[in-house]
Design a protein around this motif. Structure first.
Motif, PDB file in Angstrom:
ATOM      1  N   CYS A 144       0.846  -1.194   0.000  1.00 13.61           N
ATOM      2  CA  CYS A 144       0.000   0.000   0.000  1.00 13.61           C
ATOM      3  C   CYS A 144       0.881   1.243   0.000  1.00 13.61           C
ATOM      4  O   CYS A 144       1.632   1.482   0.957  1.00 13.61           O
ATOM      5  N   VAL A 145       0.798   2.004  -1.064  1.00 19.10           N
ATOM      6  CA  VAL A 145       1.618   3.202  -1.261  1.00 19.10           C
ATOM      7  C   VAL A 145       0.742   4.429  -1.043  1.00 19.10           C
ATOM      8  O   VAL A 145      -0.351   4.518  -1.603  1.00 19.10           O
ATOM      9  N   PRO A 155      -4.434  -0.413   5.717  1.00 17.00           N
ATOM     10  CA  PRO A 155      -3.778  -1.632   5.209  1.00 17.00           C
ATOM     11  C   PRO A 155      -3.867  -2.810   6.179  1.00 17.00           C
ATOM     12  O   PRO A 155      -4.017  -3.959   5.757  1.00 17.00           O
ATOM     13  N   SER A 156      -3.783  -2.524   7.483  1.00 17.80           N
ATOM     14  CA  SER A 156      -3.887  -3.593   8.480  1.00 17.80           C
ATOM     15  C   SER A 156      -5.289  -4.160   8.529  1.00 17.80           C
ATOM     16  O   SER A 156      -5.488  -5.378   8.651  1.00 17.80           O
ATOM     17  N   VAL A 157      -6.283  -3.274   8.431  1.00 17.94           N
ATOM     18  CA  VAL A 157      -7.681  -3.730   8.410  1.00 17.94           C
ATOM     19  C   VAL A 157      -7.934  -4.554   7.147  1.00 17.94           C
ATOM     20  O   VAL A 157      -8.602  -5.589   7.182  1.00 17.94           O
ATOM     21  N   TYR A 167       3.196   1.128   3.334  1.00 15.18           N
ATOM     22  CA  TYR A 167       4.262   2.054   2.978  1.00 15.18           C
ATOM     23  C   TYR A 167       3.729   3.480   2.871  1.00 15.18           C
ATOM     24  O   TYR A 167       4.173   4.264   2.034  1.00 15.18           O
ATOM     25  N   GLY A 168       2.782   3.816   3.713  1.00 18.07           N
ATOM     26  CA  GLY A 168       2.300   5.190   3.763  1.00 18.07           C
ATOM     27  C   GLY A 168       3.333   6.096   4.405  1.00 18.07           C
ATOM     28  O   GLY A 168       4.012   5.699   5.353  1.00 18.07           O
ATOM     29  N   TYR A 169       3.468   7.317   3.884  1.00 21.49           N
ATOM     30  CA  TYR A 169       4.461   8.260   4.388  1.00 21.49           C
ATOM     31  C   TYR A 169       3.795   9.635   4.468  1.00 21.49           C
ATOM     32  O   TYR A 169       3.423  10.219   3.457  1.00 21.49           O
ATOM     33  N   SER A 170       3.652  10.154   5.674  1.00 22.90           N
ATOM     34  CA  SER A 170       2.940  11.410   5.890  1.00 22.90           C
ATOM     35  C   SER A 170       3.501  12.569   5.071  1.00 22.90           C
ATOM     36  O   SER A 170       4.719  12.677   4.873  1.00 22.90           O
ATOM     37  N   ARG A 171       2.591  13.410   4.595  1.00 21.77           N
ATOM     38  CA  ARG A 171       2.873  14.647   3.842  1.00 21.77           C
ATOM     39  C   ARG A 171       3.358  14.416   2.416  1.00 21.77           C
ATOM     40  O   ARG A 171       3.566  15.379   1.675  1.00 21.77           O
ATOM     41  N   ILE A 221       0.652  -7.193  -5.622  1.00 19.74           N
ATOM     42  CA  ILE A 221      -0.401  -6.192  -5.756  1.00 19.74           C
ATOM     43  C   ILE A 221       0.103  -4.869  -5.180  1.00 19.74           C
ATOM     44  O   ILE A 221       0.639  -4.829  -4.072  1.00 19.74           O
ATOM     45  N   TYR A 222      -0.091  -3.781  -5.942  1.00 23.45           N
ATOM     46  CA  TYR A 222       0.215  -2.445  -5.439  1.00 23.45           C
ATOM     47  C   TYR A 222      -1.078  -1.633  -5.379  1.00 23.45           C
ATOM     48  O   TYR A 222      -1.847  -1.597  -6.354  1.00 23.45           O
TER      49      TYR A 222
END
Length: 240
Positions: A53-54, A73-75, A89-93, A120-121
């Motif tokens: 998850c990007v 993504p965890s849910v 792989y979420g990155y704030s801002r 899968i992306y």
């Protein structure tokens, strides 16, 4: 005369000391900030099918009390089941536009997502791009497409998501964090749909199901625990 010279020397010494203190404090601050931004992905599940998850802080799970389990993504991993391993792989801002203040592709995180060689992306970038000092519709279209294509070329299944709705903060007539809610509602959604069609990847609409549910968002932008549950369900239904 000597007295004046001594005073000048003392003032010079004080100024040098102040500069040194400021320099030291600045370096400490930058060091703390750099350390704070050394984040690692959250990995859930242990199945053979790898999902990456990007995204930005919405993917990261900003504001959630239990981010490791409550971020979407965890849910989603819980819904997908034992055959999957999901990486957050979420990155704030972070933004899609290369010339924005915090481009996702300029981070080591981006390289790591490609090296992951996921099956899968799931991509969602754009909310931060709508800030007035970032927004450029042409650049967003071009740079988002390049990001999507960089994942598609790996041979993975790619889902491109239209970001959820944004709402004005309590007691304010504007959306928090300099985000332009009107651009999110219109231009952003249209461009994401166009990129998905041009790159021939699957499109997931998170805007329409969220636009009438302000209660799903803690600050008008970031989903609360109920909101991430709803986002994960929408994504899961589209993946099925």
């Amino acid at each position: 005369m000597c007295s004046i010279n001594n005073k000048s020397e003392n003032i010079a010494k004080i100024l040098v000391a102040v500069v040194v203190i400021i320099f030291v404090c600045l370096n400490i601050y930058l060091g703390i900030r750099a350390e704070a931004e050394k984040i690692t992905p959250i990995i859930t599940g242990s199945g053979e099918t790898v999902v990456c998850c990007v995204g930005d802080s919405i993917t990261y799970g900003r504001g959630l009390k239990h981010r490791k389990t409550e971020a979407y993504p965890s849910v989603l991993q819980g819904l997908l089941g034992e055959g999957y391993t999901t990486h957050n792989y979420g990155y704030s801002r972070r933004c899609a536009i290369n010339a924005a203040d915090y481009p996702y592709v300029m981070e080591e995180y981006y390289i790591k997502t490609l090296e992951l060689n996921a099956d899968i992306y799931i991509i969602m970038l754009g909310t931060n791009d709508t800030k007035p000092y970032n927004w450029d519709a042409t650049a967003y279209h071009e740079d988002l497409k390049n990001i999507v294509d960089s994942y598609k070329i790996t041979g993975a299944k790619v889902y491109l998501m239209q970001p959820p709705a944004c709402f004005t903060a309590e007691g304010s007539d504007t959306v928090a964090f300099d985000i332009d809610g009107q651009i999110v509602a219109k231009e952003l959604q249209q461009i994401v749909a166009q990129v998905a069609a041009e790159s021939e990847v699957s499109l997931i609409d998170l805007y329409t199901p969220t636009k009438d549910h302000k209660e799903w968002f803690a600050d008008g932008v970031h989903p609360n625990a109920e909101g991430t549950q709803q986002l994960a369900k929408i994504i899961y239904e589209n993946m099925k």
